[in-house]
Design a protein around this motif. Structure first.
Motif, PDB file in Angstrom:
ATOM      1  N   HIS A  24      -2.646   2.635  -6.256  1.00 39.51           N
ATOM      2  CA  HIS A  24      -1.913   1.491  -5.701  1.00 39.51           C
ATOM      3  C   HIS A  24      -0.805   1.034  -6.642  1.00 39.51           C
ATOM      4  CE1 HIS A  24      -4.973   1.557  -2.698  1.00 39.51           C
ATOM      5  NE2 HIS A  24      -5.927   1.216  -3.547  1.00 39.51           N
ATOM      6  N   GLU A  25      -0.172   2.008  -7.284  1.00 41.28           N
ATOM      7  CA  GLU A  25       0.888   1.696  -8.232  1.00 41.28           C
ATOM      8  C   GLU A  25       2.074   1.000  -7.573  1.00 41.28           C
ATOM      9  OE1 GLU A  25      -1.741   4.755  -9.799  1.00 41.28           O
ATOM     10  OE2 GLU A  25      -0.596   4.638  -7.920  1.00 41.28           O
ATOM     11  N   GLU A  26       2.387   1.388  -6.328  1.00 39.07           N
ATOM     12  CA  GLU A  26       3.518   0.766  -5.634  1.00 39.07           C
ATOM     13  C   GLU A  26       3.255  -0.706  -5.365  1.00 39.07           C
ATOM     14  OE1 GLU A  26       6.575   1.889  -4.918  1.00 39.07           O
ATOM     15  OE2 GLU A  26       6.006   3.603  -6.161  1.00 39.07           O
ATOM     16  N   ALA A  27       2.009  -1.028  -4.976  1.00 40.53           N
ATOM     17  CA  ALA A  27       1.662  -2.434  -4.739  1.00 40.53           C
ATOM     18  C   ALA A  27       1.767  -3.229  -6.040  1.00 40.53           C
ATOM     19  CB  ALA A  27       0.253  -2.538  -4.159  1.00 40.53           C
ATOM     20  N   GLU A  28       1.283  -2.639  -7.130  1.00 42.05           N
ATOM     21  CA  GLU A  28       1.384  -3.311  -8.423  1.00 42.05           C
ATOM     22  C   GLU A  28       2.849  -3.548  -8.800  1.00 42.05           C
ATOM     23  OE1 GLU A  28      -0.810  -2.362 -11.765  1.00 42.05           O
ATOM     24  OE2 GLU A  28      -2.726  -2.101 -10.743  1.00 42.05           O
ATOM     25  N   LYS A  29       3.688  -2.574  -8.528  1.00 40.71           N
ATOM     26  CA  LYS A  29       5.108  -2.703  -8.881  1.00 40.71           C
ATOM     27  C   LYS A  29       5.754  -3.857  -8.117  1.00 40.71           C
ATOM     28  CE  LYS A  29       9.383  -0.028  -9.358  1.00 40.71           C
ATOM     29  NZ  LYS A  29      10.237  -1.094  -8.820  1.00 40.71           N
ATOM     30  N   VAL A  30       5.385  -4.009  -6.846  1.00 42.19           N
ATOM     31  CA  VAL A  30       5.924  -5.120  -6.058  1.00 42.19           C
ATOM     32  C   VAL A  30       5.574  -6.449  -6.709  1.00 42.19           C
ATOM     33  CG1 VAL A  30       5.706  -6.346  -3.864  1.00 42.19           C
ATOM     34  CG2 VAL A  30       5.945  -3.862  -3.870  1.00 42.19           C
ATOM     35  N   ILE A  31       4.325  -6.562  -7.155  1.00 43.09           N
ATOM     36  CA  ILE A  31       3.869  -7.814  -7.760  1.00 43.09           C
ATOM     37  C   ILE A  31       4.566  -8.058  -9.100  1.00 43.09           C
ATOM     38  CG2 ILE A  31       1.860  -9.036  -8.674  1.00 43.09           C
ATOM     39  CD1 ILE A  31       0.212  -7.240  -6.626  1.00 43.09           C
ATOM     40  N   VAL A  32       4.639  -7.027  -9.934  1.00 44.97           N
ATOM     41  CA  VAL A  32       5.294  -7.164 -11.246  1.00 44.97           C
ATOM     42  C   VAL A  32       6.768  -7.502 -11.075  1.00 44.97           C
ATOM     43  CG1 VAL A  32       5.941  -5.945 -13.357  1.00 44.97           C
ATOM     44  CG2 VAL A  32       3.646  -5.666 -12.426  1.00 44.97           C
ATOM     45  N   ASP A  33       7.439  -6.847 -10.110  1.00 41.57           N
ATOM     46  CA  ASP A  33       8.858  -7.145  -9.872  1.00 41.57           C
ATOM     47  C   ASP A  33       9.045  -8.598  -9.445  1.00 41.57           C
ATOM     48  OD1 ASP A  33       9.515  -4.574 -10.538  1.00 41.57           O
ATOM     49  OD2 ASP A  33       9.849  -3.882  -8.480  1.00 41.57           O
ATOM     50  N   ALA A  34       8.130  -9.086  -8.591  1.00 35.96           N
ATOM     51  CA  ALA A  34       8.221 -10.488  -8.164  1.00 35.96           C
ATOM     52  C   ALA A  34       8.039 -11.428  -9.345  1.00 35.96           C
ATOM     53  CB  ALA A  34       7.178 -10.770  -7.088  1.00 35.96           C
ATOM     54  N   ASP A  83       2.626   0.030 -17.208  1.00 37.88           N
ATOM     55  CA  ASP A  83       3.478  -1.151 -17.177  1.00 37.88           C
ATOM     56  C   ASP A  83       3.205  -1.960 -15.918  1.00 37.88           C
ATOM     57  OD1 ASP A  83       4.506   0.516 -15.305  1.00 37.88           O
ATOM     58  OD2 ASP A  83       6.579   0.456 -16.023  1.00 37.88           O
ATOM     59  N   GLY A  84       2.002  -1.851 -15.371  1.00 40.44           N
ATOM     60  CA  GLY A  84       1.626  -2.609 -14.179  1.00 40.44           C
ATOM     61  C   GLY A  84       0.992  -3.939 -14.534  1.00 40.44           C
ATOM     62  N   LEU A  85      -0.151  -4.226 -13.922  1.00 41.98           N
ATOM     63  CA  LEU A  85      -0.814  -5.510 -14.072  1.00 41.98           C
ATOM     64  C   LEU A  85      -1.924  -5.478 -15.115  1.00 41.98           C
ATOM     65  CD1 LEU A  85      -1.156  -6.387 -10.276  1.00 41.98           C
ATOM     66  CD2 LEU A  85       0.522  -7.323 -11.873  1.00 41.98           C
ATOM     67  N   ARG A 195       2.795 -13.136   1.837  1.00 40.61           N
ATOM     68  CA  ARG A 195       3.470 -11.865   1.594  1.00 40.61           C
ATOM     69  C   ARG A 195       2.414 -10.774   1.654  1.00 40.61           C
ATOM     70  NH1 ARG A 195       7.838 -10.086  -3.073  1.00 40.61           N
ATOM     71  NH2 ARG A 195       8.164  -7.984  -2.235  1.00 40.61           N
ATOM     72  N   ARG A 196       2.622  -9.818   2.523  1.00 41.42           N
ATOM     73  CA  ARG A 196       1.584  -8.830   2.816  1.00 41.42           C
ATOM     74  C   ARG A 196       1.797  -7.542   2.017  1.00 41.42           C
ATOM     75  NH1 ARG A 196      -0.632  -7.324   8.828  1.00 41.42           N
ATOM     76  NH2 ARG A 196      -1.636  -5.329   8.360  1.00 41.42           N
ATOM     77  N   LEU A 197       0.710  -7.035   1.449  1.00 38.97           N
ATOM     78  CA  LEU A 197       0.692  -5.734   0.798  1.00 38.97           C
ATOM     79  C   LEU A 197      -0.409  -4.904   1.442  1.00 38.97           C
ATOM     80  CD1 LEU A 197       1.038  -6.550  -3.023  1.00 38.97           C
ATOM     81  CD2 LEU A 197       2.777  -5.567  -1.515  1.00 38.97           C
ATOM     82  N   ASN A 198      -0.045  -3.719   1.917  1.00 39.83           N
ATOM     83  CA  ASN A 198      -1.023  -2.833   2.554  1.00 39.83           C
ATOM     84  C   ASN A 198      -1.494  -1.777   1.553  1.00 39.83           C
ATOM     85  OD1 ASN A 198      -0.923  -3.992   5.205  1.00 39.83           O
ATOM     86  ND2 ASN A 198       1.070  -3.032   5.477  1.00 39.83           N
ATOM     87  N   LEU A 199      -2.793  -1.689   1.374  1.00 32.43           N
ATOM     88  CA  LEU A 199      -3.387  -0.697   0.479  1.00 32.43           C
ATOM     89  C   LEU A 199      -4.085   0.363   1.337  1.00 32.43           C
ATOM     90  CD1 LEU A 199      -2.908  -3.174  -1.382  1.00 32.43           C
ATOM     91  CD2 LEU A 199      -4.963  -2.497  -2.627  1.00 32.43           C
ATOM     92  N   GLY A 200      -3.611   1.596   1.229  1.00 32.50           N
ATOM     93  CA  GLY A 200      -4.176   2.667   2.035  1.00 32.50           C
ATOM     94  C   GLY A 200      -5.377   3.314   1.364  1.00 32.50           C
TER      95      GLY A 200
END
Length: 368
Positions: A24-34, A83-85, A195-200
């Motif tokens: 779920h690196e992409e989801a983490e990146k969204v959060i870190v960028d925010a 460099d995530g959470l 704000r929605r994050l989808n985890l597959g």
């Protein structure tokens, strides 16, 4: 050893202290960028199948935010730079969250019913009544106030309306993180304010890697088979491991593969194991696995696409079943077996007889 038998501080499965999150690196990146852009939303909705890491991500967010931005240069799950959470488990904030003692984090979840000796079926308004007051207070440590709701689709109507009221008037430096297995069950007004994050689902190799971390004594073959049963859910894989799900599934496939020439003695011996009153979890597991196997067989019959063979012999058994009767016949049998198992659990009927009846239905359908 089952996770409930582990001392709380040693339980690696609890998302409060679990620092292992893959896929779920992409989801983490969204959060870190925010966070880095100072545009953190006041409410996040983490959606996806059960057991893929939503609650783990929620607690990673909480550790990161409550520690003022985490340890971005720290090591990841297998020693790589991350460099995530990531927050070091020995960080004071991480330790307080793991112990349930951080003053700026509140967790809302189903409560234990002492009378019925099990978790309540839903989150009630009594559990969320203090959320608004908690979020509006000044932070105990000068930062954010965070509420995690796990899971939001378990809120009853009154509890959901209480959460919605807080979301409509969010206090400053306060955040709500909602975990949802079935977001469609949430009020549309709740979904619209998050704000929605989808985890597959995770990839098989990721489930295998995580099983190696949590269950280091498990051999690679068992980990690989469990990943096939889990369909991308490390939570499901661990749950199956705790109740011997792989062994149950292997025996189940062996019984089905023998049809229509039933081994009656083997069927009775197998079904007898689920009769004792303390076998609720095992019976729920075997009915789920039977449902899953039949669904895969029906999908194979409908599409001709062979599924992954988790244990030896299941694909030839599916081929024989699919060839024995038209698809609509198998759909009818599937529905009848599901109804039978549901009634058995709900009405506390004879479990052994229910399983024997299910095997008989399969056998008769193949012979007809």
């Amino acid at each position: 050893m089952a996770k409930e038998d582990l001392p709380e501080e040693e339980n690696p499965f609890d998302p409060r202290r679990n620092d292992a999150l893959l896929g779920h690196e992409e989801a983490e990146k969204v959060i870190v960028d925010a966070w880095n852009s100072k545009r953190m939303h006041h409410a996040w909705l983490l959606c996806g199948p059960k057991g893929v890491g939503k609650a783990t991500l929620a607690y990673r967010m909480a550790r990161f935010i409550l520690s003022g931005g985490g340890n971005n240069a720290g090591a990841g799950l297998f020693g790589e730079q991350n460099d995530g959470l990531y927050v070091d488990p020995e960080d004071p904030v991480a330790r307080r969250i793991a112990g349930g003692g951080h003053g700026d984090l509140k967790v809302i979840e189903r409560q234990y019913d002492d009378k019925k000796k099990r978790l309540q079926g839903e989150i009630t308004v009594a559990s969320v009544r203090t959320v608004g007051n908690f979020m509006s207070k000044t932070s105990a440590e000068g930062g954010w106030r965070i509420v995690i709701v796990d899971a939001a689709d378990e809120l009853n109507r009154n509890a959901a309306n209480a959460i919605l009221k807080v979301l409509e008037e969010p206090p400053a430096n306060a955040m709500m993180i909602l975990v949802a297995h079935h977001p469609g069950r949430l009020l549309p007004t709740i979904r619209s304010r998050c704000r929605r994050l989808n985890l597959g689902p995770l990839q098989d190799h990721q489930v295998v890697d995580l099983l190696g971390r949590y269950c280091p004594d498990m051999d690679l073959g068992a980990r690989d088979a469990l990943s096939g049963l889990a369909e991308g859910s490390i939570g499901r894989a661990l749950q199956l491991h705790e109740v011997g799900g792989l062994e149950l599934y292997t025996e189940l496939v062996g019984i089905i593969a023998a049809l229509p020439n039933a081994d009656v003695a083997a069927q009775h011996k197998f079904a007898e194991r689920f009769s004792p009153a303390d076998k609720d979890a095992a019976f729920a597991t075997i009915t789920e696995l039977m449902h899953w196997w039949l669904a895969r067989m029906i999908r194979f019959a409908a599409t001709g696409q062979a599924p992954r063979e988790v244990v030896d012999g299941e694909l030839p058994a599916m081929q024989r079943m699919a060839a024995a009767q038209p698809l609509d016949q198998w759909l009818e049998v599937w529905e009848k077996i599901n109804e039978l198992m549901g009634a058995t659990r709900g009405l506390h009927l004879d479990r052994k007889q229910a399983l024997l009846n299910a095997f008989f239905m399969l056998e008769e359908t193949m012979r007809t």
